[in-house]
Design an enzyme around this catalytic site. Structure first.
Site, PDB file in Angstrom:
ATOM      1  N   TYR A 173     -15.574  -3.763   6.626  1.00  0.00           N
ATOM      2  CA  TYR A 173     -14.742  -3.201   7.218  1.00  0.00           C
ATOM      3  C   TYR A 173     -14.362  -3.064   8.910  1.00  0.00           C
ATOM      4  O   TYR A 173     -12.538  -3.139   9.278  1.00  0.00           O
ATOM      5  CB  TYR A 173     -14.344  -1.719   6.617  1.00  0.00           C
ATOM      6  CG  TYR A 173     -12.557  -0.951   6.578  1.00  0.00           C
ATOM      7  CD1 TYR A 173     -11.702  -0.990   6.066  1.00  0.00           C
ATOM      8  CD2 TYR A 173     -13.041  -0.030   7.941  1.00  0.00           C
ATOM      9  CE1 TYR A 173     -10.412   0.113   5.937  1.00  0.00           C
ATOM     10  CE2 TYR A 173     -12.182   0.744   8.023  1.00  0.00           C
ATOM     11  CZ  TYR A 173     -11.179   0.696   6.654  1.00  0.00           C
ATOM     12  OH  TYR A 173      -9.628   1.755   7.249  1.00  0.00           O
TER      13      TYR A 173
ATOM     14  N   GLY B 256       0.822  -1.346  -0.182  1.00  0.00           N
ATOM     15  CA  GLY B 256      -0.134   0.173  -0.579  1.00  0.00           C
ATOM     16  C   GLY B 256       0.855   0.965  -0.112  1.00  0.00           C
ATOM     17  O   GLY B 256       0.536   1.898   0.769  1.00  0.00           O
ATOM     18  N   ALA B 257       1.641   1.317  -0.925  1.00  0.00           N
ATOM     19  CA  ALA B 257       2.954   2.447  -0.405  1.00  0.00           C
ATOM     20  C   ALA B 257       2.736   3.607  -2.022  1.00  0.00           C
ATOM     21  O   ALA B 257       3.377   4.339  -2.179  1.00  0.00           O
ATOM     22  CB  ALA B 257       4.292   1.729  -0.745  1.00  0.00           C
TER      23      ALA B 257
ATOM     24  N   SER C 167      -6.972   0.451  12.462  1.00  0.00           N
ATOM     25  CA  SER C 167      -8.248   1.625  12.412  1.00  0.00           C
ATOM     26  C   SER C 167      -9.312   1.215  13.746  1.00  0.00           C
ATOM     27  O   SER C 167      -9.778   0.555  13.628  1.00  0.00           O
ATOM     28  CB  SER C 167      -9.054   1.437  11.139  1.00  0.00           C
ATOM     29  OG  SER C 167     -10.362   2.822  11.280  1.00  0.00           O
TER      30      SER C 167
ATOM     31  N   GLY D 234      -1.165   7.995  -0.649  1.00  0.00           N
ATOM     32  CA  GLY D 234      -1.459   7.714   1.285  1.00  0.00           C
ATOM     33  C   GLY D 234      -0.405   7.619   1.974  1.00  0.00           C
ATOM     34  O   GLY D 234       0.683   7.739   1.912  1.00  0.00           O
ATOM     35  N   ILE D 235      -0.525   7.218   3.509  1.00  0.00           N
ATOM     36  CA  ILE D 235      -0.216   7.325   4.347  1.00  0.00           C
ATOM     37  C   ILE D 235       1.104   5.807   4.378  1.00  0.00           C
ATOM     38  O   ILE D 235       2.462   5.987   4.444  1.00  0.00           O
ATOM     39  CB  ILE D 235      -1.166   6.648   5.917  1.00  0.00           C
ATOM     40  CG1 ILE D 235      -1.077   5.226   5.527  1.00  0.00           C
ATOM     41  CG2 ILE D 235      -1.152   7.875   6.050  1.00  0.00           C
ATOM     42  CD1 ILE D 235      -1.613   4.752   6.661  1.00  0.00           C
ATOM     43  N   GLY D 236       0.827   5.148   3.218  1.00  0.00           N
ATOM     44  CA  GLY D 236       2.303   4.354   2.767  1.00  0.00           C
ATOM     45  C   GLY D 236       2.940   5.032   1.861  1.00  0.00           C
ATOM     46  O   GLY D 236       4.279   4.245   2.109  1.00  0.00           O
TER      47      GLY D 236
END
Length: 282
Positions: free
Chosen positions: A168, A14-15, A143, A18-20
């Site tokens: 989720y 997930g890079a 989360s 966003g945060i990744g």
């Protein structure tokens, strides 16, 4: 910036946004050997080149795979171990929320497949490298959505036609339970496992939920969301700080230990989820 991560190998999912991506940029600037996992070749190669230019670090490469598929996730792990004999930090960060019910290629509800099973399969496929690398760390993005979950291990992998925020929430609870059980299984090694809540972050997350929902997501993000860099701070802290090295099996928000639900602290459910995940991945 100090090159304090020289010689260390990081694998980040997930890079590509966003945060990744924000975390990967920090690791690259500090000299880490960085392996990113992406699904889209074009987008992922663009991010790799962008990170190289921003950091001056050429030790950044790409492994392609759709992490909602168990075979692809295993192939990513095999691609990694074909080149590296150590893994200092694994960041499990890839995830999504799906409003429409859909099963993965493996017959698993898509949210659970991507948000939990990818973490489980990738980590367990590389567990021998993690255990033998001195002071290795596994950092997983969860989360506070886990607080809505009433997970039933008998139905969580299929959900009987239901997706959306309930699915989720189950997947984010699974991230915490997985971390808890993984930490137990790492006892006796120098490796640790922790997870975190990034907060409400302004990213591309949840924009796949349909055009109307996406409008509301974008509007809310513009008003209330934190930056990806702020959301990534706890990932970076857990992955690299001396202070975080003393923790394992815990859940953090803004670099502080944070309380979870009683279900998230249930070791019997954590063990049951691990056993279910093993069955689903065979």
């Amino acid at each position: 910036m100090a090159k304090d991560l020289e010689g260390k190998v990081f694998l980040v999912t997930g890079a590509t946004e966003g945060i990744g991506k924000a975390a990967a940029r920090d690791f690259a600037q500090r000299g880490a050997t960085l392996v990113l996992v992406g699904r889209s070749r074009e987008k992922s190669e663009r991010v790799v080149q962008e990170l190289k230019e921003a950091s001056g670090n050429e030790k950044i490469e790409l492994l392609l795979g759709d992490l909602s598929k168990i075979a692809d996730t295993r192939a990513v792990a095999e691609g990694f171990r074909a080149k590296y004999d150590r893994l200092d930090v694994l960041v499990n960060n890839a995830g999504a929320v799906f409003t429409d019910y859909k099963l993965s290629d493996d017959g698993i509800e898509m949210t659970f497949a991507l948000n939990h099973m990818a973490y489980f399969v990738l980590t367990t496929s590389l567990l021998d490298l993690i255990k033998k690398t001195p002071k290795a760390r596994v950092v997983s993005t969860s989360s506070d959505a886990h607080k809505v979950s009433k997970m039933d291990l008998a139905t969580v992998a299929k959900r009987k036609g239901k997706a959306g925020f309930g699915a989720y929430g189950d997947s984010k609870l699974a991230n915490i339970l997985f971390t808890r059980e993984l930490a137990r299984r790492l006892v006796g090694s120098s490796a640790t496992a922790n997870c975190m809540h990034p907060g409400y972050v302004r990213t591309g997350f949840a924009l796949n939920t349909g055009p109307i929902a996406a409008i509301f997501v974008k509007a809310a993000a513009a008003l209330f969301a934190r930056t990806p860099e702020k959301g990534a701070e706890t990932i970076i802290w857990l992955a690299t700080s001396d202070e975080a090295a003393s923790y394992s099996g815990e859940y953090f928000f803004d670099r502080a230990l944070t309380r979870t639900t009683s279900l998230a602290r249930n070791d019997a459910v954590a063990k049951g989820l691990w056993e279910l995940s093993e069955k689903l991945s065979t």
